[in-house]
Motif scaffolding. Structure first.
Motif, PDB file in Angstrom:
ATOM      1  N   LYS A   1       0.810  -1.214   0.000  1.00  0.00           N
ATOM      2  CA  LYS A   1       0.000   0.000   0.000  1.00  0.00           C
ATOM      3  C   LYS A   1       0.844   1.265   0.000  1.00  0.00           C
ATOM      4  O   LYS A   1       0.457   2.274  -0.597  1.00  0.00           O
ATOM      5  N   TYR A   2       1.996   1.209   0.648  1.00  0.00           N
ATOM      6  CA  TYR A   2       2.779   2.431   0.844  1.00  0.00           C
ATOM      7  C   TYR A   2       4.136   2.314   0.164  1.00  0.00           C
ATOM      8  O   TYR A   2       4.816   1.292   0.252  1.00  0.00           O
ATOM      9  N   GLY A   3       4.538   3.401  -0.496  1.00  0.00           N
ATOM     10  CA  GLY A   3       5.852   3.466  -1.097  1.00  0.00           C
ATOM     11  C   GLY A   3       6.905   3.899  -0.089  1.00  0.00           C
ATOM     12  O   GLY A   3       6.614   4.201   1.084  1.00  0.00           O
ATOM     13  N   ALA A   4       8.154   3.965  -0.557  1.00  0.00           N
ATOM     14  CA  ALA A   4       9.270   4.293   0.335  1.00  0.00           C
ATOM     15  C   ALA A   4       9.118   5.682   0.940  1.00  0.00           C
ATOM     16  O   ALA A   4       9.437   5.897   2.117  1.00  0.00           O
ATOM     17  N   LEU A   5       8.658   6.673   0.149  1.00  0.00           N
ATOM     18  CA  LEU A   5       8.477   8.030   0.679  1.00  0.00           C
ATOM     19  C   LEU A   5       7.434   8.038   1.793  1.00  0.00           C
ATOM     20  O   LEU A   5       7.612   8.693   2.833  1.00  0.00           O
ATOM     21  N   GLN A   6       6.349   7.340   1.596  1.00  0.00           N
ATOM     22  CA  GLN A   6       5.298   7.303   2.614  1.00  0.00           C
ATOM     23  C   GLN A   6       5.784   6.590   3.866  1.00  0.00           C
ATOM     24  O   GLN A   6       5.541   7.055   5.001  1.00  0.00           O
ATOM     25  N   ARG A   7       6.466   5.466   3.704  1.00  0.00           N
ATOM     26  CA  ARG A   7       6.931   4.736   4.883  1.00  0.00           C
ATOM     27  C   ARG A   7       7.918   5.577   5.690  1.00  0.00           C
ATOM     28  O   ARG A   7       7.915   5.541   6.932  1.00  0.00           O
TER      29      ARG A   7
END
Length: 796
Positions: free
Chosen positions: A219-225
Motif C-alpha cells: 500500500k505504501y511506497g518508500a516516501l510514505q513509509r
C-alpha cells in the motif's frame, strides 16, 4: 536493494513512462489518420503499471518465467522491448496501426517476445495458473524433467477481478495444488466507468487466502513509509487508510495545493502533522501522497525479491491510475488522452528535448551506464524465448470392427488403441474434461494411462476391493487432468497445454472432451486459445437433438456454426467411425504443423500452418459401412466431403448430409431413387473445411488466378444446372445451406433452428423434418412438377 540498482530502475521507469505515453500521443495526435477516428491507447492504465513492470522485468524475472501482461499496459510492454532493442522505432510509430505494435500484447501479431496474448479481460490472468499446472505435468514426466521451471505471472487490472472465470480458475488451482504462480494486481481502484467500491481489498485478501494463496499487500511506497516515521506520521497514515477511493483520486488530480488544504482541514491543528506538511512544497507533498506501493519501483522490487517459495502469491499493489501524468486520478481517465498542450507541458516536466522524443536514452545523463545495466538484466539475457519441439510420428491404428457403433464410442475406442501402444506420440497425449470423463468415453484411456497428480493418490475403491469400471489412480506419470465443471477452465487448460512446445520446449497433444452444447459456455476461452495459436483437439459430444431424451438443455443447435466461424479451428462432424479414424490420424499431425507460405492449391486450405481441431460427435449407434481405405475416401474425408453415391449425368437431386443423420439421408435417397434416376448423396465430414477452401479459392480468383479451384467446386463440376440440392444436418441448417451457392444450384436446407424437445430420436427427427419421410417430403416438394425419369415408377 542496492542504491545503484535502485537508481537504474528509477531511470528505466521514467524512460518507459515517457516512451509509452508518447507512443500513444503520436498515434492519436501526430500520425496521419485517414478515417478521423480516435486511436486510443489507455495512457492512464499504462501509467499505473510502469513501476510494477519495471521492477518485475528488470529485477525479479528470469528467462524461464512467463508473463501475461495486463491488456491496457501493452504500450509499456512495447516501450520496454524498444528500450532493449528488440523491436524498432517503426513498430512504435505504427502503434495500433497496420503493421505496428498491437493494441494488446499478441503472440501471433506482435514481433515482441509475448508469452501470452491478452485482451479478452480475465483470460490472460487465468491461463497463467493453467500454464503452471502444465509445467508441473511436463516436469513430472521422464521426458520433461530437465526443463527449466519458472513462475507463471499475470499482471492484473483490479477491474478484471469482476470476471467470473478468475474465480473458477482460483478454485481449480486449489484443487490442483497450484504453485509457481504470481498474480500482481494493479489496484488503482478505477475502472472504465468509475471508481471501484470501498473495501474491495478486504474481499481480495479473503478470497485469495481462502484458496491457499499468500497475499502481499503493497500500500505504501518508500516516501510514505519514511514519512510515517516522522512525528505526526502515524496520524497521516491513519488518514490515508480512512480516505475513500473517490476522494483520494480527486485530490490526486487536483494536485499538491489541494492535498495541503484538505490535510490541513482534517489534521492541521495537530502540531506534528502541520510540521510534517510544512516541511514539503506542494510538489513534494503531491509526490508523497501519490507514492503508493505499486508506484514505487524500489518497494515493488524488494517485495518480489522476498519471495523464496513456490506457493502461489497475490501481490495487491496500490497504484494511482495515470500516475506521473496530468491525467492522474481523474475518474474519466480510463480512455482519456493528453491534449497537445498537456503533452507539451508534460514533455518539459519530463525533460525530453524537442526532437528527442523517440530517443531510447533521452534524459539519461550516463547512457553508457544504463546500457551496461540493461546488459546485465537476467530476463533478457537469453534473447527471444520461444522454444520448438520436433514433430512426433503418428502411428497407424485400426478402426473398431463393431457393426453398429456411435462416433462417441468410436472415439473412446480409438483413444484406447493409442493408450495400448508404446509410441512416443501416445506418451505426449494429455486428456482433460470438465467432470464428464466417463460420459464422453474417456474412461478406457484413463484406466490405462491414469490421472495426473504431482504426488500419487491411491484408488480407495480398489484398495477396499469394491468393483468399479473406473480405476481412478492418480500418479505423476498420469496423462489425464480431471477438471471441475467449468468449461472456461477446460479451454484455458487446452490453451496452455497447446502452447507447451513453445513455452517449455516439450510438445503436448492435448485432447479435451465437453458436452457439445457447452462449447458455447467456454467460447470466449476457446477463441482466446485459438488466437494464441494453441494446438489441441476438442471433442464436443454428445451433440444435437440426437441426444433425444435429454431435452433442449443438453441439445446443441449452433455448434456447427461455431466450428465454421472460429479461426484456427478445423471442425469435423463424421457420421461413421472409419471417417473418425482418418480424421484423428490427420488431426494428430495437423496439431504439429507450423509451416508458412501459400495455401495448397488442391484445396486452398493452409494445412501446412496447422491449427486445432473440433470434433462434433454423437451417441447414436449407426450401422457401419465397413472399413474403407481407398485414397478418394481418405482424402475426401480430410478435405471435407466425398460422394457416398456419385450423381449421374441426369441428376436432378443431390442430398448432402453431415453427421448423425446419415442413415436418414441415405435411406431417403434410396426411396427417391425408385422413381428419380441419378440421385447423388454427398457425405460431408467438414462443412468448415469445404467452406474455407471455397472462399479462399474465390479470393484467389479475384486476385487474378483464374485457375484457382477448390475441393467442393470439383465435386460439383459435373452437376447439371437444373439439379436441386437438399442439405440435412442435426444442427443449424445454415451449416450446409451455402452449398448451393458454389455452382448456383437451388438449395433446400433442413436442420434444427429451435430448442429441442424430449422424446425418442424418431420423435424428434420427425418433429424437425429431418427423418427419412421428412427428407423425402421436402425433396418431392422441391421437385414438384418436374417429370420423373422415364421407365421408373413410384413405389406403391
Amino acid at each position: 536493494m542496492a542504491s545503484t540498482q535502485a537508481k537504474w530502475l528509477k531511470i528505466v521507469e521514467q524512460r518507459l513512462l515517457w516512451l509509452s505515453h508518447f507512443m500513444i500521443h503520436n498515434a492519436n495526435h501526430l500520425r496521419d489518420k485517414a478515417d478521423g477516428l480516435k486511436v486510443g491507447g489507455h495512457q492512464a492504465s499504462s501509467a499505473s503499471m510502469v513501476s510494477i513492470m519495471t521492477a518485475l522485468y528488470f529485477s525479479a524475472l528470469r528467462p524461464e518465467d512467463r508473463v501475461a501482461v495486463k491488456p491496457h499496459a501493452s504500450p509499456v510492454f512495447h516501450a520496454m522491448q524498444y528500450l532493449m532493442g528488440n523491436i524498432g522505432r517503426d513498430r512504435l510509430e505504427a502503434f495500433r496501426g497496420y503493421g505496428g505494435a498491437q493494441s494488446y500484447p499478441s503472440r501471433t501479431k506482435d514481433l515482441d517476445d509475448v508469452d501470452f496474448s491478452t485482451g479478452s479481460v480475465g483470460l490472460g490472468v487465468g491461463i497463467t495458473a493453467f500454464a503452471s499446472m502444465v509445467q508441473d505435468y511436463i516436469a513430472a514426466k521422464t521426458w520433461g524433467r530437465d526443463i527449466a521451471q519458472g513462475r507463471m505471472i499475470a499482471l492484473v487490472g483490479d477491474a478484471e477481478l469482476d470476471e467470473g472465470n478468475v474465480y473458477e480458475t482460483l478454485q481449480e488451482g486449489w484443487k490442483q495444488d497450484l504453485r509457481n504462480c504470481w498474480w500482481i494486481i494493479d489496484y488503482n481502484r478505477q475502472s472504465l466507468d468509475g471508481v471501484v467500491r470501498e473495501g474491495l481489498w478486504q474481499r481480495i485478501e479473503a478470497i485469495f487466502t481462502a484458496f491457499g494463496w499468500d497475499v502481499v499487500t503493497l500500500k505504501y511506497g518508500a516516501l510514505q513509509r519514511a514519512a510515517f516515521q516522522e512525528p505526526g506520521g502515524e496520524a497521516l497514515r491513519a488518514w490515508i487508510d480512512a480516505c475513500p477511493n473517490q476522494l483520494y483520486s480527486a485530490l490526486t488530480f487536483q494536485g499538491g495545493a489541494a492535498w495541503r488544504a484538505r490535510l490541513m482541514d482534517d489534521l492541521g491543528d495537530q502540531g506534528d502533522v502541520t510540521a510534517l506538511l510544512d516541511a514539503r512544497s506542494d510538489d513534494e507533498l503531491a509526490d508523497l501522497m501519490e507514492n503508493l506501493g505499486g508506484n514505487c519501483v524500489a518497494t515493488m522490487a524488494d517485495a518480489f525479491a522476498r519471495i523464496d517459495h513456490d506457493r502461489p502469491v497475490c501481490f495487491l499493489a496500490y497504484t494511482i491510475k495515470g500516475w506521473g501524468t496530468p491525467l492522474a486520478g481523474h475518474k474519466d481517465n480510463h480512455a482519456g488522452l493528453m491534449t497537445k498542450a498537456q503533452m507539451a507541458e508534460w514533455q518539459a516536466h519530463m525533460g525530453v528535448a524537442e526532437g528527442a522524443e523517440w530517443e531510447p536514452f533521452a534524459t539519461v545523463d550516463d547512457p553508457d551506464g544504463l546500457k551496461a545495466f540493461l546488459d546485465t538484466v537476467p530476463f533478457f539475457s537469453k534473447g527471444f524465448r520461444r522454444f520448438h519441439d520436433a514433430p512426433l510420428a503418428v502411428p497407424g491404428f485400426a478402426t473398431p470392427a463393431d457393426r453398429e457403433i456411435s462416433t462417441q464410442a468410436g472415439f473412446g475406442k480409438l483413444l484406447d488403441t493409442l493408450a495400448r501402444s508404446d509410441s512416443a506420440l501416445a506418451d505426449r497425449i494429455v486428456t482433460t474434461s470438465p467432470d464428464v470423463t466417463v460420459s464422453t468415453n474417456l474412461g478406457p484411456w484413463v484406466n490405462r494411462r491414469k490421472l495426473f497428480a504431482r504426488e500419487a493418490i491411491a484408488d480407495t475403491f480398489a484398495a477396499e476391493r469394491i468393483p468399479s469400471m473406473q480405476k481412478w489412480t492418480f500418479a505423476p506419470d498420469g496423462q489425464h487432468i480431471e477438471l471441475g465443471i467449468a468449461e472456461m477452465n477446460l479451454f484455458l487448460l487446452l490453451g496452455a497445454a497447446g502452447l507447451a512446445h513453445s513455452l517449455f520446449g516439450r510438445r503436448l497433444l492435448p485432447i479435451g472432451t465437453v458436452y457439445d452444447p457447452f462449447v458455447a459456455r467456454g467460447l470466449d476461452a476457446l477463441n482466446y486459445a485459438c488466437y494464441q495459436d494453441a494446438r489441441f483437439i476438442i471433442a464436443g459430444t454428445p451433440s444435437g437433438i440426437t441426444l433425444a431424451p435429454e431435452g433442449g438443455a443438453h441439445q446443441s443447435i449452433g455448434a456447427p456454426l461455431i466450428g465454421m466461424s472460429q479461426d484456427g479451428l478445423a471442425a469435423f462432424e463424421p457420421a461413421f467411425v472409419d471417417e473418425l479414424a482418418v480424421i484423428i490420424k490427420w488431426a494428430l499431425a495437423y496439431l504439429q504443423k507450423d509451416g508458412e507460405g501459400d495455401p495448397d492449391e488442391r484445396t486452398w486450405l493452409r494445412d501446412e500452418t496447422g491449427g486445432s481441431v473440433y470434433l462434433r460427435l454423437s451417441t447414436r449407434a449407426v450401422e457401419q459401412p465397413g472399413t474403407r481405405r481407398d485414397d478418394v475416401f481418405v482424402q475426401g474425408t480430410i478435405d471435407g466431403a466425398y460422394w457416398w453415391r456419385e450423381p449421374g449425368p441426369n441428376c436432378d437431386l443431390v442430398i448432402a448430409y453431415q453427421g448423425a443423420v446419415a442413415p436418414e439421408a441415405i435411406a431417403a435417397a434410396g426411396e427417391l431413387g425408385q422413381y428419380r434416376r441419378d440421385i447423388g448423396v454427398l457425405a460431408v465430414t467438414s462443412a468448415d473445411r469445404l467452406n474455407a477452401g471455397w472462399t479462399a479459392a474465390q479470393r484467389d480468383r479475384a486476385r487474378g488466378n483464374a485457375d484457382a479451384s477448390c475441393h467442393v467446386e470439383r465435386l460439383f463440376a459435373h452437376l447439371p444446372g437444373h439439379c436441386t440440392m437438399l442439405t440435412v444436418i442435426d444442427g443449424h441448417p445454415a451449416t450446409l445451406g451455402w452449398l448451393g451457392a458454389v455452382a448456383g444450384h437451388r438449395t433446400i436446407p433442413l436442420g434444427v433452428e429451435h430448442f429441442g424437445q424430449t422424446g425418442t430420436i424418431a420423435d424428434l427427427y420427425r418433429h424437425y423434418g429431418i427423418d427419412q419421410a421428412g427428407i423425402v417430403r421436402s425433396a418431392n416438394g422441391a421437385l414438384a412438377g418436374r417429370p420423373v425419369n422415364a421407365g421408373l415408377r413410384r413405389a406403391g
